[in-house]
Design an enzyme around this catalytic site. Structure first.
Site, PDB file in Angstrom:
ATOM      1  N   SER A 132      -0.821   3.369  -7.706  1.00  0.00           N
ATOM      2  CA  SER A 132      -2.112   2.887  -8.215  1.00  0.00           C
ATOM      3  C   SER A 132      -2.295   3.401  -9.642  1.00  0.00           C
ATOM      4  CB  SER A 132      -3.256   3.442  -7.354  1.00  0.00           C
ATOM      5  OG  SER A 132      -4.499   3.256  -8.013  1.00  0.00           O
ATOM      6  N   TYR A 145      -6.462  10.738  -2.557  1.00  0.00           N
ATOM      7  CA  TYR A 145      -5.808   9.451  -2.856  1.00  0.00           C
ATOM      8  C   TYR A 145      -4.946   9.556  -4.121  1.00  0.00           C
ATOM      9  CZ  TYR A 145      -5.528   4.346  -3.597  1.00  0.00           C
ATOM     10  OH  TYR A 145      -5.099   3.052  -3.787  1.00  0.00           O
TER      11      TYR A 145
HETATM   12  N1  LIG Z   1      -7.050  -2.947  -3.794  1.00  0.00           N
HETATM   13  C1  LIG Z   1      -6.840  -2.257  -4.908  1.00  0.00           C
HETATM   14  O1  LIG Z   1      -7.601  -2.339  -5.872  1.00  0.00           O
HETATM   15  C2  LIG Z   1      -5.661  -1.332  -5.009  1.00  0.00           C
HETATM   16  C3  LIG Z   1      -5.432  -0.704  -6.234  1.00  0.00           C
HETATM   17  C4  LIG Z   1      -4.346   0.143  -6.370  1.00  0.00           C
HETATM   18  C5  LIG Z   1      -3.506   0.362  -5.304  1.00  0.00           C
HETATM   19  N2  LIG Z   1      -3.731  -0.252  -4.114  1.00  0.00           N
HETATM   20  C6  LIG Z   1      -2.808   0.047  -3.015  1.00  0.00           C
HETATM   21  O2  LIG Z   1      -2.278  -1.162  -2.497  1.00  0.00           O
HETATM   22  C7  LIG Z   1      -2.024  -1.018  -1.093  1.00  0.00           C
HETATM   23  C8  LIG Z   1      -2.734  -2.110  -0.316  1.00  0.00           C
HETATM   24  O3  LIG Z   1      -4.123  -2.033  -0.597  1.00  0.00           O
HETATM   25  P1  LIG Z   1      -5.176  -3.112  -0.076  1.00  0.00           P
HETATM   26  O4  LIG Z   1      -6.263  -3.152  -1.086  1.00  0.00           O
HETATM   27  O5  LIG Z   1      -4.510  -4.371   0.339  1.00  0.00           O
HETATM   28  O6  LIG Z   1      -5.759  -2.322   1.215  1.00  0.00           O
HETATM   29  P2  LIG Z   1      -6.401  -2.877   2.552  1.00  0.00           P
HETATM   30  O7  LIG Z   1      -7.257  -1.784   3.073  1.00  0.00           O
HETATM   31  O8  LIG Z   1      -7.024  -4.218   2.329  1.00  0.00           O
HETATM   32  O9  LIG Z   1      -5.128  -3.068   3.495  1.00  0.00           O
HETATM   33  C9  LIG Z   1      -4.354  -1.982   3.897  1.00  0.00           C
HETATM   34  C10 LIG Z   1      -3.620  -2.330   5.165  1.00  0.00           C
HETATM   35  O10 LIG Z   1      -2.909  -1.148   5.564  1.00  0.00           O
HETATM   36  C11 LIG Z   1      -3.061  -1.004   6.961  1.00  0.00           C
HETATM   37  N3  LIG Z   1      -2.916   0.393   7.369  1.00  0.00           N
HETATM   38  C12 LIG Z   1      -3.769   1.421   7.141  1.00  0.00           C
HETATM   39  N4  LIG Z   1      -3.336   2.535   7.743  1.00  0.00           N
HETATM   40  C13 LIG Z   1      -2.162   2.207   8.366  1.00  0.00           C
HETATM   41  C14 LIG Z   1      -1.236   2.936   9.144  1.00  0.00           C
HETATM   42  N5  LIG Z   1      -1.438   4.230   9.456  1.00  0.00           N
HETATM   43  N6  LIG Z   1      -0.145   2.300   9.617  1.00  0.00           N
HETATM   44  C15 LIG Z   1       0.052   0.981   9.337  1.00  0.00           C
HETATM   45  N7  LIG Z   1      -0.793   0.246   8.598  1.00  0.00           N
HETATM   46  C16 LIG Z   1      -1.895   0.854   8.117  1.00  0.00           C
HETATM   47  C17 LIG Z   1      -4.457  -1.528   7.259  1.00  0.00           C
HETATM   48  O11 LIG Z   1      -4.606  -1.859   8.625  1.00  0.00           O
HETATM   49  C18 LIG Z   1      -4.545  -2.722   6.326  1.00  0.00           C
HETATM   50  O12 LIG Z   1      -4.084  -3.898   6.936  1.00  0.00           O
HETATM   51  C19 LIG Z   1      -2.501   0.400  -0.718  1.00  0.00           C
HETATM   52  O13 LIG Z   1      -1.413   1.290  -0.744  1.00  0.00           O
HETATM   53  C20 LIG Z   1      -3.473   0.721  -1.839  1.00  0.00           C
HETATM   54  O14 LIG Z   1      -3.606   2.116  -2.029  1.00  0.00           O
HETATM   55  C21 LIG Z   1      -4.796  -1.094  -3.936  1.00  0.00           C
END
Ligand SMILES: NC(=O)c1ccc[n+]([C@@H]2O[C@H](COP(=O)([O-])OP(=O)(O)OC[C@H]3O[C@@H](n4cnc5c(N)ncnc54)[C@H](O)[C@@H]3O)[C@@H](O)[C@H]2O)c1
Length: 239
Positions: A132, A145
């Site tokens: 991120s 985080y």
């Molecule tokens: N959305 C953003 O702005 C953003 C920015 C930077 C980084 N990210 C990173 O991108 C990735 C995806 O983010 P997102 O926004 O799609 O999140 P989200 O919360 O929409 O989806 C995350 C998914 O991970 C699954 N998950 C959580 N814990 C789990 C576990 N223990 N085992 C298996 N699955 C698990 C959840 O069920 C969910 O389906 C993450 O690593 C997040 O940190 C997101």
């Protein structure tokens, strides 16, 4: 199609960025295992939904064994599952610290430890870790985080070196998304979202598709000389 016949494992594939990654990899011809606590809704028959907690080492070992028995290989691993439990340091509980470290770091360790040896054996593979922008420049209220997302950048470099030994073409890269519209971010206050857009040179939030397109690039041979890198997909937020 760029990924015909490739076998991919995507953690956190049931929704958000992970679901779009599954769709894009499958569109390019890969057979994709979406591994998540929940079941995803997919149109493409080449995407299989597996219930998996990335923290559960036995569950990870069993699933990877099942895929290995069926296909004899894993070509692409996307460590995408991630959670947040935000609080200022004074208020951050040990439970919140442990939970985020477990999913965002140990989960990445678990999947990679199970799959990288198969890639090394086959002499080829691509591992893509979701970091991120806050892993690069920090953020208030996200001690846990930020520690995991900076950690992911470090282990990506370690693995780029470790998995390229003995002539293996196993590459490891990270993607550092900016602010992406997903269920993770949907509940943030309007003011915070407007502030992020203002700070982003391209003046918009990212879409899951922006990240998934970068994953396809890093998974495919188009990036065959790229390893150990963190690709910012953030509309210019970090410049
Ligand atoms: N959305 C953003 O702005 C953003 C920015 C930077 C980084 N990210 C990173 O991108 C990735 C995806 O983010 P997102 O926004 O799609 O999140 P989200 O919360 O929409 O989806 C995350 C998914 O991970 C699954 N998950 C959580 N814990 C789990 C576990 N223990 N085992 C298996 N699955 C698990 C959840 O069920 C969910 O389906 C993450 O690593 C997040 O940190 C997101």
């Amino acid at each position: 199609m760029k990924l015909e016949g490739k076998i991919a494992v995507v953690t956190g594939g049931a929704r958000g960025i992970g679901a779009e990654i599954c769709n894009k990899l499958a569109e390019q011809g890969a057979i994709v295992y979406s591994c998540d606590l929940g079941v995803g809704e997919f149109q493409n028959d080449n995407i299989k939904s597996e219930i998996l907690n990335v923290v559960d080492r036995e569950g990870v070992a069993n699933l990877v064994q099942k895929i290995k028995e069926k296909y004899g290989k894993v070509d692409i691993l996307v460590n995408n599952a991630g959670i947040t439990k935000d609080a200022l340091i004074q208020k951050m509980t040990e439970e919140a610290w442990d939970a985020v470290i477990d999913v965002n770091l140990k989960g990445v360790f678990n999947l990679t430890q199970a799959i990288a040896p198969i890639m090394m054996e086959n002499g080829i593979g691509s591992i893509i870790n979701l970091s991120s922008v806050v892993g690069v420049y920090g953020n208030i209220g996200q001690t846990n985080y930020v520690a995991t997302k900076a950690g992911v950048i470090g282990l990506t470099k370690a693995w780029a070196k470790e998995f390229a030994r003995k002539g293996a073409k196993v590459r490891t890269n990270a993607i550092a998304p900016g602010f992406i519209k997903t269920p993770m971010t949907v509940d943030l206050p309007e003011k915070v979202i407007a502030g992020m857009i203002e700070k982003t040179p391209l003046k918009r939030l990212g879409e899951s598709e922006d990240i998934a397109n970068a994953v396809v690039f890093l998974a495919s041979d188009d990036s065959s000389f790229i390893t150990g890198q963190t690709l910012g997909v953030d509309g210019g937020l970090t410049i």
